[in-house]
Write an enzyme that holds these catalytic residues in place. Structure first.
Site, short mmCIF file in Angstrom:
data_model
loop_
_atom_site.label_atom_id
_atom_site.label_comp_id
_atom_site.label_asym_id
_atom_site.label_seq_id
_atom_site.Cartn_x
_atom_site.Cartn_y
_atom_site.Cartn_z
N TYR A 288 0.83 -1.20 0.00
CA TYR A 288 0.00 0.00 0.00
C TYR A 288 0.87 1.26 0.00
O TYR A 288 1.44 1.64 1.02
CB TYR A 288 -0.93 0.02 1.22
CG TYR A 288 -1.82 -1.19 1.35
CD1 TYR A 288 -2.19 -1.97 0.26
CD2 TYR A 288 -2.31 -1.56 2.61
CE1 TYR A 288 -3.02 -3.07 0.40
CE2 TYR A 288 -3.15 -2.66 2.75
CZ TYR A 288 -3.49 -3.41 1.66
OH TYR A 288 -4.30 -4.51 1.80
N HIS B 248 0.66 -12.20 1.25
CA HIS B 248 -0.18 -11.28 0.47
C HIS B 248 -0.23 -11.69 -1.00
O HIS B 248 0.79 -11.72 -1.69
CB HIS B 248 0.39 -9.86 0.60
CG HIS B 248 -0.59 -8.79 0.26
ND1 HIS B 248 -0.22 -7.46 0.12
CD2 HIS B 248 -1.93 -8.82 0.02
CE1 HIS B 248 -1.29 -6.74 -0.18
NE2 HIS B 248 -2.34 -7.54 -0.25
#
Length: 326
Positions: free
Chosen positions: A58, A145
């Site tokens: 992010y 992830h």
């Protein structure tokens, strides 16, 4: 109504019904103003949120840095913190002034880049870097992830490394975070993870997780965090707005019509589509929490209240009778 904390993994952690997913702190889609983003975490805390999730992905590390800044003066033992592994952040030697990371959806200077790495060394480096960016001495939960094209690497490298960290007491729990159910279900069955984060696959419009993922989680004692319950936008408002999005693309007309029908049912019972979107996954016993993003303090305050609104059982019955669930 749904404020009771629930177990989160097998390491003694508990979470409330709503967690904050901090992608917006990494300038997801657009830069957050400097007078806005510092108020988001305090607003979440004031609203009772005690679970915070981020990732190196992010904003190429920016979300972790900003989340760490927001958490810095809060009591560490009173919140649960998760981040992710699988992308190592490095300086970008090809950076040109003015270049941004918007191609990866984050409006940040492209001075850093991601390198996919699901190896043991990659995991250990990622954790060390995340601790530094977050400015904390420990992370509670680590998720592998998006290992979609890296299943073998995750099974052979990342998961054994996370098992080692958990057994050493460095982390409390570990798992995987993905936008699909098939691989998550295999991970539940083939590893000793104790939490998974499932995005976009347990919503009012797509309850796919009910078929295999959630039963497997219950069978193995694995907690589930559900993300993207608004299906990227169409379920975030009481009625679909012009240009409403579904899973990051324009919502097709038939889906808009379906959400309008859901809104009609909700309205008859004095509730709203966003309240239903949040509370639908929380009704399942395998689900511990719903992770919601927010671009501004006012949005996170509104989101935090969605789990508290009373929703009559008759709403769910009518939605099933009308064929509007799933």
């Amino acid at each position: 109504m749904l404020r009771t904390s629930r177990p989160f993994g097998r390491g003694g952690l508990t979470v409330g019904p709503i967690g904050y997913g901090a992608a917006a702190l990494g300038n997801l889609y657009a830069a957050r103003p400097e007078d806005v983003w510092p108020r988001i975490v305090p607003a979440a805390w004031q609203a009772g949120i005690r679970y915070f999730d981020t990732a190196p992905h992010y904003g190429v590390g920016l979300s972790e840095e900003r989340l760490g800044a927001g958490l810095r003066d809060l009591p560490r033992d009173e919140y649960v913190l998760s981040t992710k592994v699988g992308r190592v952040i490095e300086p970008n030697p090809d950076y040109r002034p003015g270049e941004t990371d918007i191609a990866n959806l984050f409006d940040v200077p492209a001075t850093r880049r991601r390198r996919r790495d699901y190896s043991r060394d990659g995991v250990l480096r990622s954790v060390e870097d995340s601790l530094a960016r977050l400015g904390v001495d420990r992370i509670d939960v680590l998720f592998v992830h998006d290992p979609d094209e890296f299943e073998r690497e995750a099974l052979e490298g990342a998961f054994p490394a996370l098992e080692e960290l958990r057994s050493q007491g460095v982390i409390r729990s570990y798992g995987a975070g993905m936008n699909q159910t098939g691989m998550l279900t295999r991970f539940i069955r083939e590893t000793d993870l104790d939490i998974v984060m499932c995005a976009n696959r347990y919503t009012l419009l797509d309850p796919a997780a009910e078929h295999k993922l959630l039963p497997a989680a219950q069978e193995r004692g694995v907690s589930v965090a559900v993300a993207a319950v608004f299906a990227s936008g169409i379920l975030a408002t009481e009625r679909p707005r012009a240009g409403a999005t579904f899973e990051y693309s324009a919502a097709p007309p038939e889906l808009v019509a379906r959400v309008e029908r859901i809104a009609d049912v909700a309205e008859r019972h004095g509730t709203t589509v966003p309240e239903l979107a949040v509370q639908f996954p929380l009704r399942h016993p395998a689900v511990s929490t719903v992770v919601l993003g927010a671009d501004a303090p006012e949005q996170i305050e509104r989101n935090a209240a969605l789990a508290d609104a009373p929703v009559p059982e008759a709403v769910w019955e009518e939605l099933r009778e009308e064929g509007l669930l799933g």
